[in-house]
Design an enzyme around this catalytic site. Structure first.
Site, PDB file in Angstrom:
ATOM      1  N   GLU A 248       0.996  -1.533  -0.062  1.00  0.00           N
ATOM      2  CA  GLU A 248      -0.162  -0.007  -0.003  1.00  0.00           C
ATOM      3  C   GLU A 248       0.919   1.322  -0.043  1.00  0.00           C
ATOM      4  O   GLU A 248       1.374   1.640   0.963  1.00  0.00           O
ATOM      5  CB  GLU A 248      -0.940   0.029   1.129  1.00  0.00           C
ATOM      6  CG  GLU A 248      -1.680  -1.358   1.468  1.00  0.00           C
ATOM      7  CD  GLU A 248      -2.757  -1.379   0.476  1.00  0.00           C
ATOM      8  OE1 GLU A 248      -2.918  -0.327  -0.155  1.00  0.00           O
ATOM      9  OE2 GLU A 248      -3.379  -2.500   0.192  1.00  0.00           O
ATOM     10  N   CYS A 282      -2.132   9.247   2.493  1.00  0.00           N
ATOM     11  CA  CYS A 282      -1.856   8.612   1.159  1.00  0.00           C
ATOM     12  C   CYS A 282      -2.739   8.948   0.038  1.00  0.00           C
ATOM     13  O   CYS A 282      -2.253   9.420  -0.900  1.00  0.00           O
ATOM     14  CB  CYS A 282      -1.713   7.051   1.292  1.00  0.00           C
ATOM     15  SG  CYS A 282      -3.167   6.355   2.156  1.00  0.00           S
TER      16      CYS A 282
HETATM   17  P1  NAP Z   1       8.691   4.920   4.731  1.00  0.00           P
HETATM   18  O1  NAP Z   1       9.873   5.759   4.835  1.00  0.00           O
HETATM   19  O2  NAP Z   1       8.398   3.891   3.371  1.00  0.00           O
HETATM   20  O3  NAP Z   1       8.090   3.890   5.810  1.00  0.00           O
HETATM   21  C1  NAP Z   1       7.529   3.044   5.954  1.00  0.00           C
HETATM   22  C2  NAP Z   1       7.897   1.837   7.095  1.00  0.00           C
HETATM   23  O4  NAP Z   1       8.854   1.255   6.111  1.00  0.00           O
HETATM   24  C3  NAP Z   1       8.556   2.250   8.226  1.00  0.00           C
HETATM   25  O5  NAP Z   1       8.122   1.541   9.176  1.00  0.00           O
HETATM   26  C4  NAP Z   1       9.868   2.166   7.788  1.00  0.00           C
HETATM   27  O6  NAP Z   1      10.709   1.861   8.777  1.00  0.00           O
HETATM   28  C5  NAP Z   1      10.042   1.037   7.006  1.00  0.00           C
HETATM   29  N1  NAP Z   1      10.907   0.810   6.165  1.00  0.00           N
HETATM   30  C6  NAP Z   1      11.929   1.743   5.790  1.00  0.00           C
HETATM   31  N2  NAP Z   1      13.062   1.072   5.118  1.00  0.00           N
HETATM   32  C7  NAP Z   1      12.671  -0.173   4.912  1.00  0.00           C
HETATM   33  C8  NAP Z   1      13.286  -1.358   4.169  1.00  0.00           C
HETATM   34  N3  NAP Z   1      14.285  -1.353   3.412  1.00  0.00           N
HETATM   35  N4  NAP Z   1      12.641  -2.459   4.313  1.00  0.00           N
HETATM   36  C9  NAP Z   1      11.353  -2.555   5.094  1.00  0.00           C
HETATM   37  N5  NAP Z   1      10.810  -1.609   5.660  1.00  0.00           N
HETATM   38  C10 NAP Z   1      11.510  -0.410   5.700  1.00  0.00           C
HETATM   39  O7  NAP Z   1       7.175   5.733   4.561  1.00  0.00           O
HETATM   40  P2  NAP Z   1       6.688   6.772   5.605  1.00  0.00           P
HETATM   41  O8  NAP Z   1       7.387   7.942   5.389  1.00  0.00           O
HETATM   42  O9  NAP Z   1       6.681   6.135   6.813  1.00  0.00           O
HETATM   43  O10 NAP Z   1       5.015   7.050   5.027  1.00  0.00           O
HETATM   44  C11 NAP Z   1       4.903   7.819   3.945  1.00  0.00           C
HETATM   45  C12 NAP Z   1       4.420   6.956   2.630  1.00  0.00           C
HETATM   46  O11 NAP Z   1       3.727   5.905   3.122  1.00  0.00           O
HETATM   47  C13 NAP Z   1       4.106   7.989   1.730  1.00  0.00           C
HETATM   48  O12 NAP Z   1       4.316   7.550   0.514  1.00  0.00           O
HETATM   49  C14 NAP Z   1       2.268   7.540   1.662  1.00  0.00           C
HETATM   50  O13 NAP Z   1       1.543   7.846   0.660  1.00  0.00           O
HETATM   51  C15 NAP Z   1       2.492   6.092   2.118  1.00  0.00           C
HETATM   52  N6  NAP Z   1       1.150   5.376   2.553  1.00  0.00           N
HETATM   53  C16 NAP Z   1       0.322   4.724   1.953  1.00  0.00           C
HETATM   54  C17 NAP Z   1      -0.758   4.098   2.176  1.00  0.00           C
HETATM   55  C18 NAP Z   1      -1.533   3.442   1.465  1.00  0.00           C
HETATM   56  O14 NAP Z   1      -2.621   2.791   2.121  1.00  0.00           O
HETATM   57  N7  NAP Z   1      -1.673   3.382   0.010  1.00  0.00           N
HETATM   58  C19 NAP Z   1      -1.313   4.745   3.518  1.00  0.00           C
HETATM   59  C20 NAP Z   1      -0.327   5.557   4.425  1.00  0.00           C
HETATM   60  C21 NAP Z   1       0.702   6.026   3.931  1.00  0.00           C
HETATM   61  P3  NAP Z   1      11.572   3.236   9.716  1.00  0.00           P
HETATM   62  O15 NAP Z   1      10.699   4.055  10.037  1.00  0.00           O
HETATM   63  O16 NAP Z   1      12.383   2.401  10.889  1.00  0.00           O
HETATM   64  O17 NAP Z   1      12.486   3.681   8.417  1.00  0.00           O
END
Ligand code: NAP
Length: 481
Positions: A248, A282
Site C-alpha cells: 500500500e 496517502c
Molecule cells: P517509509 O519511509 O516507506 O516507511 C514506512 C515503513 O517502512 C516504516 O516502518 C519504515 O521503518 C519501514 N522501512 C524503511 N525502509 C525499509 C526497508 N528497506 N525494508 C522494510 N521496511 C522499511 O514511509 P513513511 O514516510 O513512513 O510513510 C509515508 C508514505 O506512506 C507515503 O508515501 C504515503 O503515501 C504512504 N502511505 C500509503 C498508504 C496506503 O494505504 N497506500 C497509507 C499510508 C501511507 P523506519 O521508520 O524504521 O524507517
C-alpha cells in the site's frame, strides 16, 4: 518489544519526538537483526502450536477492541504526542481502529471456501470438490508514520483473523502507539479462555532496513504486508521471492471539481481532503483539476475554506492543522512549495511555514496557475498544499487525472451521470469516488492502488484473502459405491 510473550529491551534505543515542539516524548528499543529473527522464530513456533478456532480468534480480536476502547483517550494522547495530528483526529483514528478490530473479529468467522461443481467438465460427474481456506503462517506487518494505529490494525487484525501469527514493525518516528496496541492485544490474549500461545503476537521496533531484511530473508515469513513509500515498496517487491507481498504505497491523487457541482461545498471538502493530518494522508487531494471557466470561483472558495482552518498546537482545542511529523517531511514540503512557486505558480493564500507557526508547521496553502510539470503537481507532496490545475474539457480532465505514475484514489464532483461513469471507467486508480474527494476511505471497503501506488487490497475481508490460501479437497468415486 514483544517477542515470544515477553517484553524485551535492546542495547540501543530510538528517541521519539513530539513534532510540534521537538520535545522528546519517549523511546523504544532498536532491534538487532538477532532480535528480529527471534521474533520471527517465536511467531513460527506459535503458529505451529496454535489451535485457536474461528470463534476463539473472534474472541481474541473483539476483546482487543474493548481493550483499545477502554484506553482510547490515553492512546489518542500518545498518538498526538508522537505523530502530531490534532487530538480530536487522533481520537477519531482510535475509534476507527476499534471498528477495524471488531470487523476483523467478525471476519474470523467468515473463512469460507467454495463448492466446485465438478460435472461442468465431461467425465467428472462423480467427483465432489471444494476449497477450504487456511492461514499462511507468519505474517510480517510494516507500517508508516501517518496512521500509526489504524494501519497496524489493518494488518494485524486480518492476519490474526485468518489464523496466522504476526510480527509488527511500526515506523521509527511513531512506534509508541503500536506499543500500546500490542499491550492491548496481549491483554486480550490473557483475558480469553482459550490458550493463545506465546509468540502468536510479536512487536519489534527499530530500523526499517534491518528488520525488513530479516523479514525478506527468513524462510518462515510467508507474507509481508507493507504500507509506506513507493521506493521501499519496490525494494520489498524486488527482493521477496515467493513470499506473498501486499504493498500500500504513495499517491498523487487527483480530484476533479466540475462546473455542475456546488462549488462552495466541493471546495470545503477538497481543502479538508488536502489538509487533514497536515496533508500527510496517502490518498489526500494532491491535485485539484478544474475547467478554466470556473477557476476563479473554485480558487476563491478554496481560499475561504483554507483560511478558515485553525493552525497550531495539536493538543490545543480547536486546532485543525498542525505539524509535519519530522524535519525531513517538513523540508520536502518546503522544497516542493518553493520550487513550484519559482516555476510560476501563484500563492493564493497561506505559504507561511516554520517560525512562529512552529518549527515543522506549514499553513494550508492554495496555489493557482499550477501546470502538470511543476514539482507540486508531479510529486507526492504529503503536506497541506492545494495545487489547482486548469483543464480545457472533460477529456483533458481525465487525461490529467491519469498523468501520474501513481494510481491510488481519485475524486470527482459532478451532477452528470455520464461524466461520473466515464471517470469511473477511465481513471486508472484503485478507487474512483463520485461526489467526494480522493481521500475517502471506510475501513471495510477494498482499498489499494494501481501502478506505483501498490499491489493488493486492504479492507479486512480483502486482506484476509492475501493472508490465507485456498486448498482444494476432492472426494472421488469410491470402490464400494
Ligand atoms: P517509509 O519511509 O516507506 O516507511 C514506512 C515503513 O517502512 C516504516 O516502518 C519504515 O521503518 C519501514 N522501512 C524503511 N525502509 C525499509 C526497508 N528497506 N525494508 C522494510 N521496511 C522499511 O514511509 P513513511 O514516510 O513512513 O510513510 C509515508 C508514505 O506512506 C507515503 O508515501 C504515503 O503515501 C504512504 N502511505 C500509503 C498508504 C496506503 O494505504 N497506500 C497509507 C499510508 C501511507 P523506519 O521508520 O524504521 O524507517
Amino acid at each position: 518489544m514483544l517477542i515470544g510473550g515477553s517484553w524485551v529491551d535492546a542495547d540501543e534505543r530510538i528517541d521519539v519526538i513530539h513534532p510540534y515542539d521537538g520535545e522528546r516524548v519517549g523511546s523504544v528499543p532498536m532491534a538487532t537483526e538477532g532480535q528480529a529473527t527471534e521474533a520471527v522464530d517465536a511467531a513460527a513456533a506459535a503458529f505451529d502450536a496454535s489451535t485457536l478456532s474461528a470463534y476463539e480468534r473472534y474472541e481474541l480480536l473483539s476483546t482487543a477492541a474493548r481493550e483499545v476502547e477502554e484506553r482510547a483517550d490515553e492512546i489518542a494522547r500518545i498518538l498526538t504526542s508522537e505523530q502530531g495530528k490534532p487530538l480530536p483526529d487522533a481520537r477519531g483514528e482510535v475509534d476507527r481502529a476499534v471498528q477495524t478490530l471488531d470487523l476483523s473479529a467478525e471476519q474470523a468467522k467468515r473463512m469460507f471456501g467454495e463448492y466446485v461443481p465438478m460435472d461442468a467438465q465431461r467425465g467428472f460427474a462423480k467427483d465432489h470438490c471444494f476449497t477450504q481456506r487456511e492461514p499462511l503462517g507468519v505474517v510480517a506487518a510494516i507500517t508508516p508514520f501517518n496512521f500509526p494505529l489504524n494501519l497496524m490494525v489493518h494488518k494485524v487484525g486480518p492476519a490474526l483473523a485468518a489464523g496466522n501469527s504476526v510480527v509488527g514493525k511500526p515506523a521509527s518516528n511513531t512506534p509508541l502507539t503500536a506499543v500500546a496496541l500490542f499491550e492491548c492485544l496481549e491483554a486480550a490474549a490473557d483475558a480469553i479462555d482459550a490458550s493463545v500461545p506465546d509468540g502468536l503476537i510479536n512487536l519489534v521496533t527499530g530500523s526499517g532496513s534491518t528488520v525488513g531484511d530479516v523479514f525478506l530473508e527468513h524462510d518462515a515469513v510467508e507474507a509481508i504486508s507493507f504500507t509506506g513509500s513507493t521506493p521501499v515498496g519496490k525494494y520489498l517487491a524486488a527482493n521477496s521471492g515467493m513470499t506473498e507481498v501486499t504493498l500500500e504505497l504513495g499517491g498523487n491523487d487527483p480530484t476533479i471539481v466540475w462546473s455542475d457541482t456546488d462549488i462552495e461545498q466541493a471546495a470545503a471538502q477538497v481543502v479538508g481532503g488536502a489538509c487533514s493530518n497536515a496533508g500527510q494522508v496517502c490518498n489526500s487531494v494532491e491535485r485539484v483539476l478544474v475547467p478554466e471557466d470556473i477557476e476563479d470561483e473554485v480558487v476563491a472558495a478554496l481560499v475561504d475554506a483554507a483560511e478558515s482552518l485553525t493552525v497550531g498546537d495539536p493538543f490545543e482545542a480547536g486546532t485543525e492543522v498542525s505539524s509535519m511529523v519530522d524535519d525531513d517531511q517538513f523540508e520536502t514540503v518546503v522544497d516542493l512549495f518553493e520550487s513550484t512557486v519559482d516555476a510560476g505558480a501563484t500563492v493564493e493564500c497561506g505559504g507561511r511555514y516554520g517560525g512562529d507557526l512552529g518549527p515543522r508547521t506549514f499553513e494550508p496553502t492554495v496555489l493557482s496557475g499550477v501546470t502538470p510539470e511543476m514539482p507540486a503537481a508531479r510529486e507526492e507532496t504529503f503536506g497541506p498544499l492545494v495545487p489547482v490545475i486548469t483543464v480545457e474539457d472533460f477529456d483533458d480532465a481525465i487525461r490529467e487525472a491519469n498523468n501520474t505514475n501513481y494510481g491510488l484514489e481519485a475524486g470527482l464532483f459532478t451532477q452528470d451521470i455520464d461524466r461520473a461513469k466515464r471517470a469511473a471507467d477511465e481513471i486508472d486508480a484503485g478507487g474512483v469516488n463520485i461526489n467526494t474527494v480522493s481521500g475517502f476511505r471506510a475501513d471495510h471497503m477494498p482499498y489499494g492502488g494501481f501502478k506505483d501506488s501498490g499491489v493488493g487490497k486492504e479492507g479486512i475481508k480483502y486482506a484476509v484473502e492475501h493472508f490465507s490460501r485456498a486448498k482444494l479437497v476432492g472426494f472421488h468415486q469410491g470402490f464400494n459405491a
